[in-house]
Structures are given as structure tokens and as C-alpha cells.
Design a protein around this motif. Sequence first.
Motif, mmCIF file in Angstrom:
data_model
loop_
_atom_site.group_PDB
_atom_site.id
_atom_site.type_symbol
_atom_site.label_atom_id
_atom_site.label_comp_id
_atom_site.label_asym_id
_atom_site.label_seq_id
_atom_site.Cartn_x
_atom_site.Cartn_y
_atom_site.Cartn_z
ATOM 1 N N MET A 196 -12.233 -7.516 8.172
ATOM 2 C CA MET A 196 -12.957 -8.515 7.380
ATOM 3 C C MET A 196 -13.282 -9.732 8.244
ATOM 4 N N THR A 197 -14.533 -10.129 8.197
ATOM 5 C CA THR A 197 -14.928 -11.300 8.972
ATOM 6 C C THR A 197 -15.153 -12.471 8.027
ATOM 7 N N PHE A 198 -15.369 -13.631 8.636
ATOM 8 C CA PHE A 198 -15.637 -14.828 7.843
ATOM 9 C C PHE A 198 -16.882 -14.624 6.986
ATOM 10 N N VAL A 235 -16.264 -13.193 3.687
ATOM 11 C CA VAL A 235 -15.785 -14.197 2.729
ATOM 12 C C VAL A 235 -16.970 -14.913 2.105
ATOM 13 N N ARG A 248 -18.880 -12.581 -0.230
ATOM 14 C CA ARG A 248 -18.079 -12.348 -1.427
ATOM 15 C C ARG A 248 -18.197 -13.531 -2.380
ATOM 16 N N ARG A 262 -19.604 -13.026 -6.347
ATOM 17 C CA ARG A 262 -18.672 -13.083 -7.463
ATOM 18 C C ARG A 262 -19.371 -13.394 -8.783
ATOM 19 N N GLU A 317 -8.671 -21.401 -6.282
ATOM 20 C CA GLU A 317 -8.726 -20.536 -5.104
ATOM 21 C C GLU A 317 -8.824 -21.353 -3.819
ATOM 22 N N LEU A 334 -6.377 -21.303 -0.655
ATOM 23 C CA LEU A 334 -6.802 -21.178 0.743
ATOM 24 C C LEU A 334 -6.183 -22.281 1.597
ATOM 25 N N ARG A 376 -12.791 -25.301 7.609
ATOM 26 C CA ARG A 376 -13.174 -23.921 7.307
ATOM 27 C C ARG A 376 -13.676 -23.814 5.863
#
Lengths: 371, 240
Positions: A1-3, A6, A9, A13, A275, A279, A288
Motif C-alpha cells: 500500500m502506498t500513500f 490512502v 481511498r 469512501r 480517524e 492517524l 502527512r
Amino acid sequence: MTFFTVVVRGLLRRPVRTGLTLVGISIGIAAVVALVGMASGYEKGIGKQLDVIGIDVVVSNMSGGILPKVYEASLQERIAKLPHVADTTAILMQMLSIEDAPMMMVSGRQWGGFAWEKLKLIEGRMPRDGTEKAVVLGRLAAEVLKKKIGDKVQIEADELPVVGIVDGQALVENGAIILSLPVLQEVTGNEGKVNFIDIRLTPKSTKEEVTRLCEQVKEIFPAGRAMVASEVVGTSQGFRIARAMSWSTSILAIVVGVLGVMNTMMMTVFERTQEICVLLAIGWKRSRIVRMVLWESALLGFLGGLCGVAIGVVGVKLLTTLPSIRGMLEPDLNPRLLGTAVGIAVVVGLVSGLYPAWRSSRLTPSHALHG
Amino acid sequence: MATPIPMAASTDRVFEAVALKKEYDDGTVKALRGVDFHINQGEFVAIVGQSGSGKSTLLQMLGALDRPSAGTLKFRGTSLADRADLAAFRALEVGFIFQAFHLLPTFTAIENVQIPMFETKHSVSERQQRAIKLLTAVGLAERLHHFPSKLSGGERQRVAIARSLANGPSVLLADEPTGNLDSENSDIVLDLIVRLRREQNITLILVTHDMGIARKAERVITMKDGRIISDGRNETSQPD
Ligand SMILES: Nc1ncnc2c1ncn2[C@@H]1O[C@H](COP(=O)(O)OP(=O)(O)OP(=O)(O)O)[C@@H](O)[C@H]1O
Ligand SMILES: [Mg+2]
């Protein structure tokens, strides 16, 4: 999984919301593409026309509305005597509502002048002389008006027969109704008036000589202006209005786009507060988080830009097939405009993401995690 | 993470708190009213106390999820307040396990475990391999690509445990890790935490209501009204 996973995704959602936001940006960007493409197509068309006819310098009084104001035709004799002027031709150009077409270019040209030279007869004949009350139609004008040789065209109060159909090699020429200058002057009640004097220069005229010529024209005709053909497009009020309108409408569309993306990003940031706290709690740097939100909004903008460009291009193509627009406009959808439009969309996305990104980076990890 | 160790005596000292206070809502809520303690490397400490006594607050201070209002908290000799890279501390030095699991719903088990690894220099495939290893260690080799919504509570907490160990922390902070689980899953999860901690010589600080769980710890800190009221070796501690 790469950034990147994310980031994607995050957009997936809420597919419906992401989709609606995309529709919003796309419409804005499509408007930009359509309006700017049409305005720039309009400009290019005129530039091409000057080129085709072989006009070097245009004398007109641009202070009026979309078309220059009319002035005394007698000015032509004095201009013709100036140094480096090889030839001149006088034109009276009017934008008139002709039958079902709301705006058509009607061009009255000095009989025997060089403005007639490049017209290629496709069908019928040219007017017999400068006084014959007849018109030739550019081939697109003929299509738009649905006229054949022998039909009559109503211009103001007069009905003039169509004697020929011509190809003018430029869109503006092909979309025009062309007739002899004195006839149009009479029909529109502009006896002795013109609004363009086109000049051909003697070969090998230097830049300085042309500049000097323009100054001399100004002395004879203080209200008017002599412009090198290449400048005409940029200075005409009509073009400036068209350009300003297309950009201001575009900016409006962009602002709406920004609000849409910002709203979406604010919502995702709010509903993901917990969330984002998770993180942060498991060690993500604030930078980030900021990057995640900005990438999401930029990606949203980029995708919206691509869709918008596609919609814009297809939309404009469809528009130009409408009878009332056909022949008036050849949109200029060059790759640079399309690239700029996508670029604008990405910037829209990024700008919209700034505040949500900043908000999310201010969260304290414990904020949503108590208990 | 190389952390400077100023004194030889503090080598084994993981946390050291002096007069630690935490207030909320501009001082109207005093969650910690001055707490002093230290925790040594490899210890298994249970924190117990009534609801509202400040257990979670204390654990959050230890995990640097929030800043204390007053007092000092040192990690291996360095005050956390002086660390510029609290994110790196949270990512690499400690692992956090929550009562409510707090997995990210849009990521699969294996992806959830990889999330903290973005803060390391491992390659994409190294991260993936490590996540598989961790999930296998918690008994979820068959559930790698399940989303949290498709996992049972016990499975979710095991994913969360794997995630807390993602970057090989030396300290685990667990806030009622079995609080949302039935007794069968509680036992599985607790045994897992205790076993992993022993295998990897991790310092474990565990907040719990359950005296049965606290009895498994080597040391029990009891809190009341934001203070520590007792702190002692657990004579009956039964390493299993
Ligand atoms: N973010 C916050 N804002 C305001 N007050 C808070 C906040 N977090 C905790 N508190 C208060 O601080 C006190 C200690 O809370 P804490 O969550 O640490 O208790 P706890 O011992 O973990 O309780 P429980 O066993 O119910 O989890 C409580 O009175 C709580 O209401
Ligand atoms: Mg608690």
C-alpha cells in the motif's frame, strides 16, 4: 500500500459525494473551455481573415461598440496619398439581424477594391457592377440562411437577390453577406460613410515606416486609429468584451467550483475527525495529514478538470452545429487552453483543500479518542 | 530512534513522571492532580481505579497524545515536552491499543497494520511483508484482506494489536483493550498481548477495570480522583 492508496481511498469512501463534486467542478471547467475557446476562436477567425485578404493596416474608429463607428468615406483619398500606401479599399461592415439569424456580418465593399480578390465563386456570379442591388453569400451564410441563387435576402427594408455563393477562405468571410459598398450604404442609410479603410503597404516597408504611416493617419483622422493588422484583434472593443466576458464567467464558474470542493473537503475532514486523530495517535506527522487532504482535493480537482475538458469540448462541438451559431464561430480548442483548464481545476482543488487541511492538522490526537 | 541517555541510572527507566497534572476546560476539570511514578524497562504495569479517576488521561500523557498541563514527563531520560518530533515518538517508541479498536474503516486488515509504517523508511514490499508477519503472529493470517466491518470484535482488536506493534515499539500502552469484548475474546486478546510482550521484552502499561486482569500484572497502580493512591508489586502475579 502506498500513500496514493490512502489518498484514493479517502475519495472512494463517499462515492456519491465525490461524484457530485466532480460534476460540479466539471461543469465549471467545461464553461471555461467553452467560453474561452469560443472567444479565442472568434479572434483567430478575424486575424485569419485579415491575413487572407492581404490587409496590412486597418483604419477605423474603435471607440464605438462591437463594431467601429462609421466615418466619412472621403478620408480614403487622403490616406491613399500617404507614403508607403500601395492600395486602399473602403468597407462598411454591419452586424445585422437577417431573417432568422440574430447576428450576421454584412460587408459592403468598395467595388473593384482588393477585398473582392480572394473571394472564389462557387456558384452563380458576382454582382455585375457596383450599383447592382444584389448580394453574394459566403458559403456558411448560405447554409445558415438556407438560401440558393435566385432567393432574396431581406436586409433592413430592402430585399436583395442572391446572385452568387462564394468561398472566402476564412470563417468570417464565409459567414458574411457581401455586397457592393454603395448598395449597403444606401440600404442602411449610411450614404458616404464607411467604418474600415484597409491599407496594403508597398512591399518591403519597414517597421518604422509603418509606425510613421499610422501617425500620419492619426493627423488626418484624429478620432480614428490606424492599426497594423496583427494588432487589430487585440484592441478591438468587441474582442475585449468577448474576452472579458468569457473570463469573468469562467471565474464565476471557478469560484463555484472552489466552494463545492471546499465544502466536500470540509465534510470529509469533519466526519473523519476521529480517524485523523487515530492517524496522529499512531504517529503520522501533521504534515502527512496536510498532504493527504491536499492530495485528495487536488486529485478531485484533476479528475474534475479532465471530465470538464471532455464535456467542454463535446459541448462546444455540439453548439457549433446549431444553425444560429454555425458559421459565426469556429471555436479554438487548442491543447494549451485544455491544459490550462485542467491546471486551473487542480489549483481549484488545492486552494479548496487548504483550509480543511489546516483544520485537520490542528487536531490534538487525544481529541476524539477519549475512553 | 537513538535517544540520548544522560545518566547510567536511568537506563532502565522508560517513563518518569514528576508532579504530572492535566486539566481540561480551562482548569474546571482536574483529570490528573499531581502524579509521580516511574516505570522500568520490561515491566508489566496495570493501572486500575474508578471511572473518571484519570487512568485514560495518564495513558494519553504517556503516549504523547496530549500535553500535560504541568509537571514533567520523561521518556528514557528526555522530557517529552522537549522533543520536537512527538510524531516520531508516537510512531516508533510506543504502540497504543484502544478500547474501541479505532481501526480505519476504509482499509483492510493488512492496510491498517501498514498505516503507521509510513513513518519509516521501509519499502512498500517490506511494509507489506512485515504486516503479514504481524497479522500471522496475532492469528489472522486468513483475514489479511478483510475490512474491519467484516471482522469480529476480537479479530478487530487483534488487528489493532498488530498495528500497535507495526514499528517495533519498546512500550505498549493499552487502554481497556478488552473492554468491548466478551469474556472468551477478552481472554484471547489478553493472552496475546501478554505473550507478545514477553516474547519481545516490551514494557506493557495496561489500564483496566477488571481486577482479574490486573492480577496478571507485576505491578498495580491504583488511581483515585486524579492521584495515585497505591503503587505496589503484585505478589500474586502469575506469569503464564
Ligand atoms: N477531553 C476532555 N475534556 C474534558 N474533560 C475530560 C476530557 N477527558 C477526560 N476528562 C475528564 O477527566 C477526568 C478523567 O477522565 P479519564 O478518561 O482519564 O478517566 P478514566 O479513569 O479513564 O475513566 P474510565 O474508567 O471511565 O475510562 C474525568 O472527569 C473526565 O470527565
Ligand atoms: Mg478511560
